[in-house]
Scaffold this motif. Structure first.
Motif, PDB file in Angstrom:
ATOM      1  N   PHE A  92     -51.208 -27.855  37.185  1.00  0.00           N
ATOM      2  CA  PHE A  92     -52.616 -28.136  36.937  1.00  0.00           C
ATOM      3  C   PHE A  92     -53.476 -26.897  37.149  1.00  0.00           C
ATOM      4  N   SER A  93     -54.395 -26.660  36.218  1.00  0.00           N
ATOM      5  CA  SER A  93     -55.440 -25.657  36.367  1.00  0.00           C
ATOM      6  C   SER A  93     -56.629 -26.145  35.551  1.00  0.00           C
ATOM      7  N   TYR A  94     -57.689 -25.365  35.511  1.00  0.00           N
ATOM      8  CA  TYR A  94     -58.900 -25.816  34.822  1.00  0.00           C
ATOM      9  C   TYR A  94     -58.618 -26.059  33.342  1.00  0.00           C
ATOM     10  N   HIS A  95     -58.749 -27.308  32.908  1.00  0.00           N
ATOM     11  CA  HIS A  95     -58.539 -27.690  31.508  1.00  0.00           C
ATOM     12  C   HIS A  95     -57.116 -27.406  31.035  1.00  0.00           C
ATOM     13  N   ASP A  96     -56.148 -27.429  31.946  1.00  0.00           N
ATOM     14  CA  ASP A  96     -54.806 -27.071  31.518  1.00  0.00           C
ATOM     15  C   ASP A  96     -53.763 -27.733  32.407  1.00  0.00           C
ATOM     16  N   SER A  97     -52.582 -27.950  31.853  1.00  0.00           N
ATOM     17  CA  SER A  97     -51.432 -28.509  32.566  1.00  0.00           C
ATOM     18  C   SER A  97     -50.242 -28.500  31.611  1.00  0.00           C
ATOM     19  N   ILE A  98     -49.083 -28.931  32.082  1.00  0.00           N
ATOM     20  CA  ILE A  98     -47.930 -29.023  31.187  1.00  0.00           C
ATOM     21  C   ILE A  98     -48.171 -30.043  30.090  1.00  0.00           C
ATOM     22  N   PHE A  99     -49.052 -30.985  30.344  1.00  0.00           N
ATOM     23  CA  PHE A  99     -49.324 -32.009  29.339  1.00  0.00           C
ATOM     24  C   PHE A  99     -50.095 -31.437  28.145  1.00  0.00           C
ATOM     25  N   SER A 100     -50.775 -30.313  28.367  1.00  0.00           N
ATOM     26  CA  SER A 100     -51.438 -29.609  27.265  1.00  0.00           C
ATOM     27  C   SER A 100     -50.446 -28.732  26.515  1.00  0.00           C
ATOM     28  N   HIS A 101     -49.530 -28.126  27.257  1.00  0.00           N
ATOM     29  CA  HIS A 101     -48.560 -27.210  26.643  1.00  0.00           C
ATOM     30  C   HIS A 101     -47.443 -27.955  25.918  1.00  0.00           C
ATOM     31  N   GLU A 102     -47.219 -29.200  26.312  1.00  0.00           N
ATOM     32  CA  GLU A 102     -46.180 -30.006  25.674  1.00  0.00           C
ATOM     33  C   GLU A 102     -46.788 -31.301  25.146  1.00  0.00           C
ATOM     34  N   PRO A 103     -47.687 -31.188  24.148  1.00  0.00           N
ATOM     35  CA  PRO A 103     -48.385 -32.371  23.642  1.00  0.00           C
ATOM     36  C   PRO A 103     -47.439 -33.390  23.017  1.00  0.00           C
ATOM     37  N   LYS A 104     -47.798 -34.643  23.171  1.00  0.00           N
ATOM     38  CA  LYS A 104     -47.075 -35.773  22.590  1.00  0.00           C
ATOM     39  C   LYS A 104     -45.671 -35.949  23.187  1.00  0.00           C
ATOM     40  N   GLN A 105     -45.425 -35.304  24.336  1.00  0.00           N
ATOM     41  CA  GLN A 105     -44.138 -35.453  24.997  1.00  0.00           C
ATOM     42  C   GLN A 105     -44.186 -36.501  26.112  1.00  0.00           C
ATOM     43  N   LEU A 158     -68.956 -25.001  11.019  1.00  0.00           N
ATOM     44  CA  LEU A 158     -68.344 -23.955  10.203  1.00  0.00           C
ATOM     45  C   LEU A 158     -69.313 -23.472   9.141  1.00  0.00           C
ATOM     46  N   GLN A 159     -70.036 -24.399   8.539  1.00  0.00           N
ATOM     47  CA  GLN A 159     -70.990 -24.035   7.493  1.00  0.00           C
ATOM     48  C   GLN A 159     -72.182 -23.264   8.062  1.00  0.00           C
ATOM     49  N   LYS A 160     -72.670 -23.657   9.239  1.00  0.00           N
ATOM     50  CA  LYS A 160     -73.843 -23.025   9.837  1.00  0.00           C
ATOM     51  C   LYS A 160     -73.530 -21.656  10.437  1.00  0.00           C
ATOM     52  N   PHE A 161     -72.394 -21.571  11.142  1.00  0.00           N
ATOM     53  CA  PHE A 161     -72.111 -20.373  11.934  1.00  0.00           C
ATOM     54  C   PHE A 161     -70.799 -19.676  11.600  1.00  0.00           C
ATOM     55  N   GLY A 162     -69.981 -20.270  10.727  1.00  0.00           N
ATOM     56  CA  GLY A 162     -68.711 -19.659  10.394  1.00  0.00           C
ATOM     57  C   GLY A 162     -67.687 -19.754  11.512  1.00  0.00           C
ATOM     58  N   ILE A 163     -67.858 -20.715  12.402  1.00  0.00           N
ATOM     59  CA  ILE A 163     -66.955 -20.886  13.538  1.00  0.00           C
ATOM     60  C   ILE A 163     -66.271 -22.241  13.443  1.00  0.00           C
ATOM     61  N   HIS A 164     -64.948 -22.235  13.587  1.00  0.00           N
ATOM     62  CA  HIS A 164     -64.189 -23.493  13.575  1.00  0.00           C
ATOM     63  C   HIS A 164     -64.056 -24.014  14.993  1.00  0.00           C
ATOM     64  N   LEU A 165     -64.520 -25.225  15.223  1.00  0.00           N
ATOM     65  CA  LEU A 165     -64.371 -25.867  16.523  1.00  0.00           C
ATOM     66  C   LEU A 165     -62.993 -26.519  16.599  1.00  0.00           C
ATOM     67  N   GLU A 166     -62.230 -26.128  17.592  1.00  0.00           N
ATOM     68  CA  GLU A 166     -60.912 -26.709  17.788  1.00  0.00           C
ATOM     69  C   GLU A 166     -61.029 -27.979  18.618  1.00  0.00           C
ATOM     70  N   ARG A 167     -60.339 -29.019  18.189  1.00  0.00           N
ATOM     71  CA  ARG A 167     -60.386 -30.285  18.918  1.00  0.00           C
ATOM     72  C   ARG A 167     -59.718 -30.162  20.281  1.00  0.00           C
ATOM     73  N   GLU A 168     -60.343 -30.729  21.280  1.00  0.00           N
ATOM     74  CA  GLU A 168     -59.726 -30.853  22.594  1.00  0.00           C
ATOM     75  C   GLU A 168     -58.970 -32.173  22.697  1.00  0.00           C
ATOM     76  N   VAL A 169     -59.438 -33.179  21.966  1.00  0.00           N
ATOM     77  CA  VAL A 169     -58.802 -34.499  21.962  1.00  0.00           C
ATOM     78  C   VAL A 169     -57.584 -34.476  21.047  1.00  0.00           C
ATOM     79  N   GLU A 170     -56.473 -34.987  21.548  1.00  0.00           N
ATOM     80  CA  GLU A 170     -55.243 -35.053  20.761  1.00  0.00           C
ATOM     81  C   GLU A 170     -55.151 -36.409  20.065  1.00  0.00           C
ATOM     82  N   TYR A 171     -54.861 -36.403  18.763  1.00  0.00           N
ATOM     83  CA  TYR A 171     -54.704 -37.639  18.005  1.00  0.00           C
ATOM     84  C   TYR A 171     -53.247 -38.110  18.089  1.00  0.00           C
ATOM     85  N   VAL A 172     -53.098 -39.404  18.097  1.00  0.00           N
ATOM     86  CA  VAL A 172     -51.763 -40.016  18.095  1.00  0.00           C
ATOM     87  C   VAL A 172     -51.642 -40.880  16.847  1.00  0.00           C
TER      88      VAL A 172
END
Length: 212
Positions: free
Chosen positions: A13-26, A193-207
């Protein structure tokens, strides 16, 4: 599947991170057990642009009790619209939907100039919205970028919407489907993306296949 017990050290565990983030859907988390101390807690140090936990006992001259820290954390989560609790203001959401993007200094300057051209007063009022990193890059607040689109706090689209307390929380207002939520999220990404040219990456994982 196999049911395993994983000790906290193995979770990394660390800020916004864990093995569950590194091994999604496992993993599917079924239960958690916490060991709570009965002695005094350390002085809380969490701070962002709206909350300063260290101010909890500023001027009191003592370490806060666990109950005081608990109430402060609950109030902070409620203010951000990320609490589901009886007798508290609650919104059904998956928490913060998008990661903070990291950009180069040149990209940061472009975002700053674009924001000021669109609404200089808003840009100034929402400061700080960018933080310089040790490597020279900048971490941007995605909620700041969204505030320049139609998807601002309180935005409503049928049964889905944006929390009136937090621009990054997509909420189920009652009866929203998974596709309602994912479509709204995609439109929010497209708008930034249209306003600023930046892609927001999802933090929520879809199942499953829900319109990602």
């Amino acid at each position: 599947g196999v049911v395993r017990t994983i000790e906290k050290e193995a979770c990394a565990f660390s800020y916004h991170d864990s093995i569950f983030s590194h091994e999604p859907k496992q993993y599917v988390l079924l239960r958690a057990t916490f060991a709570l101390a009965k002695d005094e807690v350390s002085q809380p140090s969490y701070k962002d642009n709206r909350f300063d936990m260290a101010a909890l006992t500023r001027g009191v001259g003592r370490t806060p009790t666990q109950r005081e820290v608990r109430e402060a954390v609950l109030s902070m989560r409620e203010e951000k619209g990320s609490l589901i609790m009886r007798d508290r203001l609650s919104f059904k959401c998956a928490g913060s939907f998008f990661h903070m993007p990291f950009v180069s200094e040149a990209e940061y300057r472009q975002v700053e100039a674009r924001a000021r051209a669109l609404d200089a007063a808003k840009e100034e009022a929402l400061r700080p919205w960018a933080w310089k990193q040790a490597d020279g890059s900048y971490k941007l607040a995605p909620g700041f970028l969204l505030e320049y689109t139609e998807f601002q706090k309180g935005y409503v689209r049928g049964a889905a919407g944006v929390s009136p307390r937090h621009t990054l929380s997509i909420i189920n207002r009652g009866g929203a489907s998974a596709r309602d939520i994912t479509t709204l999220a995609r439109d929010m990404q497209d708008a930034v993306l249209q306003k600023f040219g930046i892609h927001l990456e999802r933090e929520v994982e879809y199942v499953g296949d829900i319109g990602a």
